[in-house]
Design a protein around this motif. Structure first.
Motif, PDB file in Angstrom:
ATOM      1  N   ASN A   1     -35.558 -16.291 -43.168  1.00  0.00           N
ATOM      2  CA  ASN A   1     -34.668 -15.310 -42.547  1.00  0.00           C
ATOM      3  C   ASN A   1     -34.647 -14.000 -43.321  1.00  0.00           C
ATOM      4  OD1 ASN A   1     -33.614 -16.651 -40.210  1.00  0.00           O
ATOM      5  ND2 ASN A   1     -32.409 -17.979 -41.560  1.00  0.00           N
ATOM      6  N   ARG A   2     -34.702 -14.091 -44.633  1.00  0.00           N
ATOM      7  CA  ARG A   2     -34.727 -12.873 -45.448  1.00  0.00           C
ATOM      8  C   ARG A   2     -36.052 -12.140 -45.254  1.00  0.00           C
ATOM      9  NH1 ARG A   2     -33.995 -14.947 -50.238  1.00  0.00           N
ATOM     10  NH2 ARG A   2     -31.729 -14.844 -50.077  1.00  0.00           N
ATOM     11  N   LEU A   3     -37.136 -12.909 -45.204  1.00  0.00           N
ATOM     12  CA  LEU A   3     -38.458 -12.331 -44.994  1.00  0.00           C
ATOM     13  C   LEU A   3     -38.498 -11.552 -43.683  1.00  0.00           C
ATOM     14  CD1 LEU A   3     -41.542 -12.255 -45.796  1.00  0.00           C
ATOM     15  CD2 LEU A   3     -41.779 -14.336 -44.446  1.00  0.00           C
ATOM     16  N   ILE A   4     -37.958 -12.146 -42.633  1.00  0.00           N
ATOM     17  CA  ILE A   4     -37.949 -11.506 -41.320  1.00  0.00           C
ATOM     18  C   ILE A   4     -37.021 -10.286 -41.318  1.00  0.00           C
ATOM     19  CG2 ILE A   4     -37.257 -11.830 -38.906  1.00  0.00           C
ATOM     20  CD1 ILE A   4     -38.213 -14.775 -39.220  1.00  0.00           C
ATOM     21  N   ALA A   5     -35.834 -10.448 -41.888  1.00  0.00           N
ATOM     22  CA  ALA A   5     -34.862  -9.353 -41.892  1.00  0.00           C
ATOM     23  C   ALA A   5     -35.363  -8.146 -42.669  1.00  0.00           C
ATOM     24  CB  ALA A   5     -33.539  -9.844 -42.480  1.00  0.00           C
ATOM     25  N   ASP A   6     -36.118  -8.391 -43.733  1.00  0.00           N
ATOM     26  CA  ASP A   6     -36.601  -7.301 -44.575  1.00  0.00           C
ATOM     27  C   ASP A   6     -37.869  -6.640 -44.037  1.00  0.00           C
ATOM     28  OD1 ASP A   6     -34.524  -7.771 -46.278  1.00  0.00           O
ATOM     29  OD2 ASP A   6     -35.705  -8.849 -47.781  1.00  0.00           O
ATOM     30  N   SER A   7     -38.465  -7.237 -43.030  1.00  0.00           N
ATOM     31  CA  SER A   7     -39.703  -6.680 -42.482  1.00  0.00           C
ATOM     32  C   SER A   7     -39.392  -5.521 -41.539  1.00  0.00           C
ATOM     33  CB  SER A   7     -40.492  -7.757 -41.736  1.00  0.00           C
ATOM     34  OG  SER A   7     -39.922  -8.008 -40.461  1.00  0.00           O
ATOM     35  N   SER A   8     -40.421  -4.782 -41.181  1.00  0.00           N
ATOM     36  CA  SER A   8     -40.251  -3.644 -40.280  1.00  0.00           C
ATOM     37  C   SER A   8     -40.682  -3.977 -38.852  1.00  0.00           C
ATOM     38  CB  SER A   8     -41.080  -2.459 -40.793  1.00  0.00           C
ATOM     39  OG  SER A   8     -42.461  -2.787 -40.823  1.00  0.00           O
ATOM     40  N   PHE A   9     -40.924  -5.259 -38.563  1.00  0.00           N
ATOM     41  CA  PHE A   9     -41.410  -5.641 -37.237  1.00  0.00           C
ATOM     42  C   PHE A   9     -40.278  -5.691 -36.214  1.00  0.00           C
ATOM     43  CE2 PHE A   9     -44.543  -7.577 -40.146  1.00  0.00           C
ATOM     44  CZ  PHE A   9     -45.670  -6.924 -39.688  1.00  0.00           C
ATOM     45  N   ASP A  10     -40.625  -5.371 -34.971  1.00  0.00           N
ATOM     46  CA  ASP A  10     -39.659  -5.450 -33.869  1.00  0.00           C
ATOM     47  C   ASP A  10     -39.578  -6.855 -33.293  1.00  0.00           C
ATOM     48  OD1 ASP A  10     -39.221  -2.560 -33.804  1.00  0.00           O
ATOM     49  OD2 ASP A  10     -41.268  -2.449 -33.000  1.00  0.00           O
ATOM     50  N   LEU A  11     -40.688  -7.561 -33.331  1.00  0.00           N
ATOM     51  CA  LEU A  11     -40.784  -8.883 -32.709  1.00  0.00           C
ATOM     52  C   LEU A  11     -41.687  -9.755 -33.560  1.00  0.00           C
ATOM     53  CD1 LEU A  11     -40.579 -11.005 -30.395  1.00  0.00           C
ATOM     54  CD2 LEU A  11     -42.428  -9.750 -29.249  1.00  0.00           C
ATOM     55  N   ILE A  12     -41.278 -11.016 -33.739  1.00  0.00           N
ATOM     56  CA  ILE A  12     -42.089 -11.973 -34.496  1.00  0.00           C
ATOM     57  C   ILE A  12     -42.263 -13.223 -33.656  1.00  0.00           C
ATOM     58  CG2 ILE A  12     -42.183 -13.416 -36.570  1.00  0.00           C
ATOM     59  CD1 ILE A  12     -40.438 -11.143 -37.886  1.00  0.00           C
ATOM     60  N   TYR A  13     -43.533 -13.622 -33.463  1.00  0.00           N
ATOM     61  CA  TYR A  13     -43.833 -14.900 -32.824  1.00  0.00           C
ATOM     62  C   TYR A  13     -43.761 -15.974 -33.898  1.00  0.00           C
ATOM     63  CZ  TYR A  13     -46.417 -11.745 -29.590  1.00  0.00           C
ATOM     64  OH  TYR A  13     -46.810 -10.728 -28.746  1.00  0.00           O
ATOM     65  N   CYS A  14     -43.042 -17.033 -33.631  1.00  0.00           N
ATOM     66  CA  CYS A  14     -42.895 -18.118 -34.587  1.00  0.00           C
ATOM     67  C   CYS A  14     -43.505 -19.390 -33.990  1.00  0.00           C
ATOM     68  CB  CYS A  14     -41.416 -18.332 -34.904  1.00  0.00           C
ATOM     69  SG  CYS A  14     -41.093 -19.672 -36.050  1.00  0.00           S
ATOM     70  N   PHE A  15     -44.460 -19.979 -34.705  1.00  0.00           N
ATOM     71  CA  PHE A  15     -45.144 -21.184 -34.242  1.00  0.00           C
ATOM     72  C   PHE A  15     -44.669 -22.380 -35.067  1.00  0.00           C
ATOM     73  CE2 PHE A  15     -47.726 -17.598 -33.136  1.00  0.00           C
ATOM     74  CZ  PHE A  15     -48.257 -17.905 -31.897  1.00  0.00           C
ATOM     75  N   ALA A  16     -44.353 -23.487 -34.380  1.00  0.00           N
ATOM     76  CA  ALA A  16     -43.839 -24.674 -35.061  1.00  0.00           C
ATOM     77  C   ALA A  16     -44.376 -25.924 -34.390  1.00  0.00           C
ATOM     78  CB  ALA A  16     -42.309 -24.679 -35.047  1.00  0.00           C
ATOM     79  N   GLN A  17     -44.270 -27.045 -35.085  1.00  0.00           N
ATOM     80  CA  GLN A  17     -44.772 -28.297 -34.530  1.00  0.00           C
ATOM     81  C   GLN A  17     -44.042 -28.626 -33.239  1.00  0.00           C
ATOM     82  OE1 GLN A  17     -43.719 -30.801 -37.943  1.00  0.00           O
ATOM     83  NE2 GLN A  17     -42.230 -31.862 -36.686  1.00  0.00           N
ATOM     84  N   ALA A  18     -44.762 -29.253 -32.322  1.00  0.00           N
ATOM     85  CA  ALA A  18     -44.199 -29.515 -31.000  1.00  0.00           C
ATOM     86  C   ALA A  18     -43.504 -30.869 -30.951  1.00  0.00           C
ATOM     87  CB  ALA A  18     -45.291 -29.441 -29.946  1.00  0.00           C
ATOM     88  N   ASP A  19     -42.361 -30.920 -31.538  1.00  0.00           N
ATOM     89  CA  ASP A  19     -41.487 -32.082 -31.478  1.00  0.00           C
ATOM     90  C   ASP A  19     -40.214 -31.597 -30.791  1.00  0.00           C
ATOM     91  OD1 ASP A  19     -39.551 -34.005 -31.911  1.00  0.00           O
ATOM     92  OD2 ASP A  19     -40.207 -34.466 -33.941  1.00  0.00           O
ATOM     93  N   GLU A  20     -39.818 -32.278 -29.704  1.00  0.00           N
ATOM     94  CA  GLU A  20     -38.655 -31.791 -28.957  1.00  0.00           C
ATOM     95  C   GLU A  20     -37.437 -31.612 -29.862  1.00  0.00           C
ATOM     96  OE1 GLU A  20     -37.768 -34.059 -25.539  1.00  0.00           O
ATOM     97  OE2 GLU A  20     -39.641 -33.585 -24.497  1.00  0.00           O
ATOM     98  N   GLY A  21     -37.307 -32.473 -30.883  1.00  0.00           N
ATOM     99  CA  GLY A  21     -36.192 -32.351 -31.796  1.00  0.00           C
ATOM    100  C   GLY A  21     -36.265 -31.104 -32.647  1.00  0.00           C
ATOM    101  N   GLU A  22     -37.462 -30.530 -32.749  1.00  0.00           N
ATOM    102  CA  GLU A  22     -37.636 -29.332 -33.558  1.00  0.00           C
ATOM    103  C   GLU A  22     -37.055 -28.089 -32.885  1.00  0.00           C
ATOM    104  OE1 GLU A  22     -39.302 -28.612 -36.757  1.00  0.00           O
ATOM    105  OE2 GLU A  22     -38.554 -30.664 -36.817  1.00  0.00           O
ATOM    106  N   ILE A  23     -36.952 -28.094 -31.560  1.00  0.00           N
ATOM    107  CA  ILE A  23     -36.493 -26.893 -30.859  1.00  0.00           C
ATOM    108  C   ILE A  23     -35.069 -26.525 -31.263  1.00  0.00           C
ATOM    109  CG2 ILE A  23     -36.015 -25.861 -28.612  1.00  0.00           C
ATOM    110  CD1 ILE A  23     -38.370 -27.458 -27.497  1.00  0.00           C
ATOM    111  N   PRO A  24     -34.097 -27.423 -31.117  1.00  0.00           N
ATOM    112  CA  PRO A  24     -32.741 -27.042 -31.562  1.00  0.00           C
ATOM    113  C   PRO A  24     -32.663 -26.828 -33.068  1.00  0.00           C
ATOM    114  CG  PRO A  24     -32.825 -29.365 -30.922  1.00  0.00           C
ATOM    115  CD  PRO A  24     -34.111 -28.747 -30.481  1.00  0.00           C
TER     116      PRO A  24
END
Length: 238
Positions: free
Chosen positions: A37-60
């Motif tokens: 969260n700090r990495l993202i907040a400190d960046s200058s990007f408008d949008l970040i795509y985040c890729f994660a393992q596809a486990d339904e429990g991972e979404i929430p």
């Protein structure tokens, strides 16, 4: 500034959408949620795509762990072992090298489940322009080796684009006009793709689609494809 070895800037996406865009793959890093969260907040990007393992429990888990993370896509990569076969020449098939309005319309129809359509932070016309660019670059052979259309009465009713990825024949776009569905045209195009792959001596062919695109998933599974990998994609807007 953030750690840009972890946040990877995406030049093409940034240029196309006129925003500063990057991606982060949570499967490849060991940072904790506070660090991310700090990495993202400190960046200058408008949008970040985040890729994660596809486990339904991972979404929430991801949406609670990362500030403003919005699930937008489940990406399924389907594989099929290529069977050596030949098919009768289909008089309705045609290789194309020139774009027309039918092709633009078909390409846009293939994108209705796209995360760039699902995410309302993008303007409606942006996903359409993205898929127009996709079919343009396929027809001019920049990102595809072959584009086949199914044509009746001089009207393009379906299309498939074929290329190479990961030493496999790769299906980029596959779409049938909404008024021509249910006639087996998509299966005919898949049969053509398999014949094409066999003639090129490829052992496998692949296609990537959205898990929420249930008609496409059913089509591929019925034709003999199996799921090789699943990834959840989140958008984080700043």
């Amino acid at each position: 500034m953030g750690n840009f070895n972890t946040l990877q800037a995406l030049d093409w996406d940034s240029d196309f959408f006129k925003k500063k865009i990057a991606k982060i793959d949570l499967q490849d890093i060991e940072l904790n949620s506070t660090q991310i969260n700090r990495l993202i907040a400190d960046s200058s990007f408008d949008l970040i795509y985040c890729f994660a393992q596809a486990d339904e429990g991972e979404i929430p888990f991801i949406t609670s762990m990362l500030h403003h993370a919005m699930w937008v896509d489940g990406k399924a990569t389907y594989l099929k072992t290529v069977e050596a076969k030949s098919i009768d020449e289909n008089p309705f098939f045609e290789s194309v090298r020139h774009i027309d309005e039918d092709l633009y319309d078909l390409a846009i129809q293939t994108g209705v489940y796209s995360r760039f359509h699902v995410d309302n932070n993008f303007e409606q016309n942006q996903y359409k322009e993205l898929y127009k660019k996709w079919i343009e670059n396929s027809v001019n052979r920049t990102i595809a080796d072959e584009v086949i259309v199914y044509k009746e009465n001089q009207k393009n009713l379906a299309l498939i684009t074929l290329g190479i990825k990961n030493a496999r024949t790769d299906i980029g776009l596959l779409g049938v006009d909404e008024h021509a569905r249910g006639k087996g045209i998509a299966s005919q195009l898949l049969a053509y793709a398999e014949c094409y792959a066999a003639n090129k001596n490829f052992k496998e062919m692949q296609v990537v689609t959205q898990t929420q695109n249930e008609p496409a998933c059913r089509l591929y599974e019925k034709y003999g494809f199996y799921v090789d990998s699943l990834v959840n994609i989140f958008h984080i807007w700043k």
